[in-house]
Design an enzyme around this catalytic site. Structure first.
Site, PDB file in Angstrom:
ATOM      1  CE1 TYR A  65     -30.728 -24.885-113.027  1.00  0.00           C
ATOM      2  CE2 TYR A  65     -31.332 -23.683-115.014  1.00  0.00           C
ATOM      3  CZ  TYR A  65     -31.010 -24.873-114.378  1.00  0.00           C
ATOM      4  OH  TYR A  65     -30.966 -26.039-115.106  1.00  0.00           O
ATOM      5  CB  SER A 100     -29.540 -24.957-118.447  1.00  0.00           C
ATOM      6  OG  SER A 100     -30.874 -24.536-118.650  1.00  0.00           O
TER       7      SER A 100
HETATM    8  P1  NAD Z   1     -32.137 -34.015-110.590  1.00  0.00           P
HETATM    9  O1  NAD Z   1     -32.697 -33.228-109.440  1.00  0.00           O
HETATM   10  O2  NAD Z   1     -32.867 -35.211-111.069  1.00  0.00           O
HETATM   11  O3  NAD Z   1     -30.636 -34.444-110.280  1.00  0.00           O
HETATM   12  C1  NAD Z   1     -29.741 -33.559-109.675  1.00  0.00           C
HETATM   13  C2  NAD Z   1     -28.587 -34.345-109.124  1.00  0.00           C
HETATM   14  O4  NAD Z   1     -27.720 -33.432-108.449  1.00  0.00           O
HETATM   15  C3  NAD Z   1     -29.019 -35.402-108.094  1.00  0.00           C
HETATM   16  O5  NAD Z   1     -28.203 -36.555-108.214  1.00  0.00           O
HETATM   17  C4  NAD Z   1     -28.733 -34.702-106.773  1.00  0.00           C
HETATM   18  O6  NAD Z   1     -28.510 -35.600-105.688  1.00  0.00           O
HETATM   19  C5  NAD Z   1     -27.478 -33.944-107.135  1.00  0.00           C
HETATM   20  N1  NAD Z   1     -27.173 -32.866-106.207  1.00  0.00           N
HETATM   21  C6  NAD Z   1     -27.955 -31.853-105.804  1.00  0.00           C
HETATM   22  N2  NAD Z   1     -27.320 -31.126-104.881  1.00  0.00           N
HETATM   23  C7  NAD Z   1     -26.108 -31.707-104.694  1.00  0.00           C
HETATM   24  C8  NAD Z   1     -25.013 -31.419-103.864  1.00  0.00           C
HETATM   25  N3  NAD Z   1     -25.002 -30.391-103.005  1.00  0.00           N
HETATM   26  N4  NAD Z   1     -23.940 -32.236-103.942  1.00  0.00           N
HETATM   27  C9  NAD Z   1     -23.907 -33.305-104.778  1.00  0.00           C
HETATM   28  N5  NAD Z   1     -24.938 -33.612-105.588  1.00  0.00           N
HETATM   29  C10 NAD Z   1     -26.019 -32.817-105.538  1.00  0.00           C
HETATM   30  O7  NAD Z   1     -31.944 -32.947-111.761  1.00  0.00           O
HETATM   31  P2  NAD Z   1     -31.664 -33.092-113.329  1.00  0.00           P
HETATM   32  O8  NAD Z   1     -32.837 -32.507-114.025  1.00  0.00           O
HETATM   33  O9  NAD Z   1     -31.202 -34.427-113.683  1.00  0.00           O
HETATM   34  O10 NAD Z   1     -30.488 -32.007-113.474  1.00  0.00           O
HETATM   35  C11 NAD Z   1     -29.154 -32.349-113.708  1.00  0.00           C
HETATM   36  C12 NAD Z   1     -28.452 -31.167-114.352  1.00  0.00           C
HETATM   37  O11 NAD Z   1     -29.072 -30.872-115.602  1.00  0.00           O
HETATM   38  C13 NAD Z   1     -28.513 -29.882-113.516  1.00  0.00           C
HETATM   39  O12 NAD Z   1     -27.288 -29.198-113.592  1.00  0.00           O
HETATM   40  C14 NAD Z   1     -29.597 -29.093-114.220  1.00  0.00           C
HETATM   41  O13 NAD Z   1     -29.418 -27.712-114.041  1.00  0.00           O
HETATM   42  C15 NAD Z   1     -29.377 -29.505-115.657  1.00  0.00           C
HETATM   43  N6  NAD Z   1     -30.514 -29.297-116.525  1.00  0.00           N
HETATM   44  C16 NAD Z   1     -31.696 -29.927-116.284  1.00  0.00           C
HETATM   45  C17 NAD Z   1     -32.747 -29.695-117.143  1.00  0.00           C
HETATM   46  C18 NAD Z   1     -34.078 -30.347-116.948  1.00  0.00           C
HETATM   47  O14 NAD Z   1     -35.033 -29.920-117.620  1.00  0.00           O
HETATM   48  N7  NAD Z   1     -34.203 -31.345-116.122  1.00  0.00           N
HETATM   49  C19 NAD Z   1     -32.616 -28.820-118.210  1.00  0.00           C
HETATM   50  C20 NAD Z   1     -31.401 -28.187-118.413  1.00  0.00           C
HETATM   51  C21 NAD Z   1     -30.351 -28.450-117.557  1.00  0.00           C
END
Ligand code: NAD
Length: 260
Positions: A155, A142
């Site tokens: 986080y 991130s």
């Molecule tokens: P999201 O909530 O849409 O997806 C998260 C995924 O992780 C889902 O498939 C969920 O089921 C899974 N998950 C959560 N807890 C879990 C567990 N205990 N075991 C197995 N799977 C689990 O979120 P996203 O925005 O797609 O985020 C994905 C990654 O990208 C994360 O690591 C997040 O920190 C990172 N990220 C997101 C953003 C953003 O703006 N969306 C920005 C930077 C980084």
């Protein structure tokens, strides 16, 4: 891809992880989906990807906060595909609260899923990659691996940890055809971001519209959300042959956020 690879994408039932899984399936990799969610919806996604891309797609529902479940998932993948060639550590959760009110259980969960899970998946993936003398590890970190925001202590700590883990493992395996890199997206419009808007509004005492304009997109110079497809395309590039010399990199994909 010269030969059929097996790609495991943690947290790929939603958001960025699902986009990456779709990308790798379209490129001809066998895909292991992982994550939480409605069983029927996950099965529909699995079947759609397998059918449309003509690759093997499996679902492994390991809870990434549980080391034994991660071990069981890797044993199942090794049994069927020999091992994981492309590992994408993407599963993540967020919790927004002032540090002195941060629930201890939430701290533990964020660190377990966002940081410790990557230690387990990497240690379990590497023996196969070393044996093949080829492997790709892509961490979805991130912008918060590079800079901080208030009220996201767990986080930000976990994502900074991922940056350090990425560099360390990259150095350990650099001579074995294995690369390890971290992608650092700014705000991507996914369920994870949508869910934290009310929490942030409460923590800061402002409206949800103000959270979007004045908090989420305040530092993102393009004033646009990053797209899931843009993150998937960079993950795909890092997994390809042209990226063989990129390792230990912590790469911003943030609309200029961390250029400030
Ligand atoms: P999201 O909530 O849409 O997806 C998260 C995924 O992780 C889902 O498939 C969920 O089921 C899974 N998950 C959560 N807890 C879990 C567990 N205990 N075991 C197995 N799977 C689990 O979120 P996203 O925005 O797609 O985020 C994905 C990654 O990208 C994360 O690591 C997040 O920190 C990172 N990220 C997101 C953003 C953003 O703006 N969306 C920005 C930077 C980084």
């Amino acid at each position: 891809m010269p030969e059929r690879k097996t790609a495991l994408i943690t947290g790929s039932t939603s958001g960025i992880g699902l986009g990456i899984a779709e990308y790798f399936a379209r490129q001809g990799a066998n895909v292991i989906l992982n994550g939480m969610g409605d069983a029927a919806e996950i099965e529909a996604t699995r079947a759609r990807l397998a059918q449309s891309c003509q690759v093997e797609v499996r679902y492994q529902g390991a809870d990434m906060s549980k080391p034994e479940a991660i071990e069981t998932m890797f044993a199942a993948v090794a049994g069927e595909f020999g091992g994981v060639d492309i590992l994408v550590n993407n599963a993540g959760i967020q919790h927004v609260a002032p540090i002195d009110e941060f629930p201890v259980a939430k701290w533990d969960a964020v660190i377990a899923i966002n940081l410790t899970a990557a230690f387990h998946t990497i240690r379990l993936a590497l023996p196969h990659m070393k044996q093949k003398q080829w492997g790709r590890i892509v961490q979805i970190a991130s912008a918060h691996a590079l800079v901080a925001s208030p009220y996201k202590s767990a986080y930000v700590a976990a994502k900074h940890g991922i940056a350090g883990l990425t560099k360390t493992v990259a150095l350990e395996v650099a001579e074995q055809g294995i690369t390890v890199n971290a992608i650092c997206p700014g705000y991507v419009w996914t369920p994870l971001v949508e869910k934290q808007i009310p929490e942030t509004a409460r923590a800061r005492g402002i409206s949800e519209a103000e959270v979007i304009q004045n908090v989420l997109l305040a530092a993102q110079s393009t004033k646009q959300f990053v797209t899931v497809e843009q993150v998937a395309a960079l993950a795909g590039f890092l997994a390809g042959g042209d990226a063989a010399s990129i390792t230990g990199a912590v790469i911003p994909l943030d609309g200029g956020w961390t250029a400030h």
